[in-house]
Design an enzyme around this catalytic site. Structure first.
Site, PDB file in Angstrom:
ATOM      1  CB  SER A 156      -1.355   0.699   0.855  1.00 48.77           C
ATOM      2  OG  SER A 156      -1.881   1.074   1.463  1.00 48.77           O
ATOM      3  CE  LYS A 171      -1.014  -3.962   3.425  1.00 48.73           C
ATOM      4  NZ  LYS A 171      -1.135  -5.360   2.634  1.00 48.73           N
TER       5      LYS A 171
END
Length: 230
Positions: free
Chosen positions: A132, A159
């Site tokens: 992400s 992430k």
């Protein structure tokens, strides 16, 4: 024919990735914790189903054995992930952190390790980790990007870790293309379907990486516009 496994493939970005890769001629395995939902999605799409809980070593090992018995694997899409606790950052606990990291990072390690023998037997193996922009230092410091407005310590940290894990795996496995794909802010259950992008737009980077051949890039952080800064 290319065979692809997508973890968390029964809904959202995973399901749309499966749909698009099936249309491109891939044989697709949908991995899902919930057998009923996973089988239903696979049946509706024309994919194969394998029960796979990325937080459970035995489940991951059984899934690898099942896929191996049916001919092997070329592309692994580590898509399964959770948002984690929505508590005020001041109230987050170690248990909250471990729950997110267990799925979003350790789950990728479990799955990658289990399927590595199958990937190494492929002529054009690839691993795609769905990360992400919320884990990108560049994105969260850019006032023009929505990522800079989000405060979600555990998800974003997971992430960031996943993207670095991708880089390290790319160095460790030179015979395998290993890349991180950022879907962008996409309407899924993870964000209460608040994202402005459709799931089709959100899967552009994943699908593009899955369709590249053995001479494609490795160790990249990619969004639907191409290689992105981390």
């Amino acid at each position: 024919m290319t065979t692809t496994l997508i973890t968390g493939g029964n809904k959202g970005l995973g399901r749309e990735t499966a749909r698009r890769l099936l249309a491109e001629g891939h044989t697709v395995w949908i991995g899902a914790r919930d057998e009923t939902r996973g089988r239903q999605a696979a049946d509706e799409l024309g994919a194969r189903f394998v029960q796979l809980d990325v937080t459970d070593d035995a489940s991951v090992a059984a899934a690898a054995a099942a896929v191996g018995a049916q001919g092997g694997l070329d592309v692994l899409v580590n898509n399964a992930g959770i948002a984690g606790s929505h508590a005020d950052p001041a109230d987050l606990t170690g248990a909250d952190a471990l729950a997110v990291l267990d799925t979003n990072v350790a789950g990728v390690v479990r799955t990658t390790t289990a399927f590595l023998p199958l990937l190494r037997a492929s002529a054009a193996p690839a691993i795609i980790n769905v990360t992400s922009g919320l884990g990108s230092f560049a994105a969260v410091h850019d006032a023009d990007r929505i990522e800079s407005t989000v405060v979600a310590p555990l998800y974003t940290a997971s992430k960031s870790a996943l993207t670095m894990l991708t880089v390290q795996y790319a160095k460790a496995f030179p015979g395998i293309r290993v890349n991180a794909a950022d879907p962008g802010y996409t309407a899924t259950d993870l964000n209460g379907n608040s994202g402005p992008q459709t799931v089709t737009e959100g899967t552009d980077a994943v699908v593009a990486l899955a369709l590249q051949g053995a001479d494609g890039p490795t160790g990249t952080f990619t969004d639907r516009s191409g290689t992105a800064p981390f």
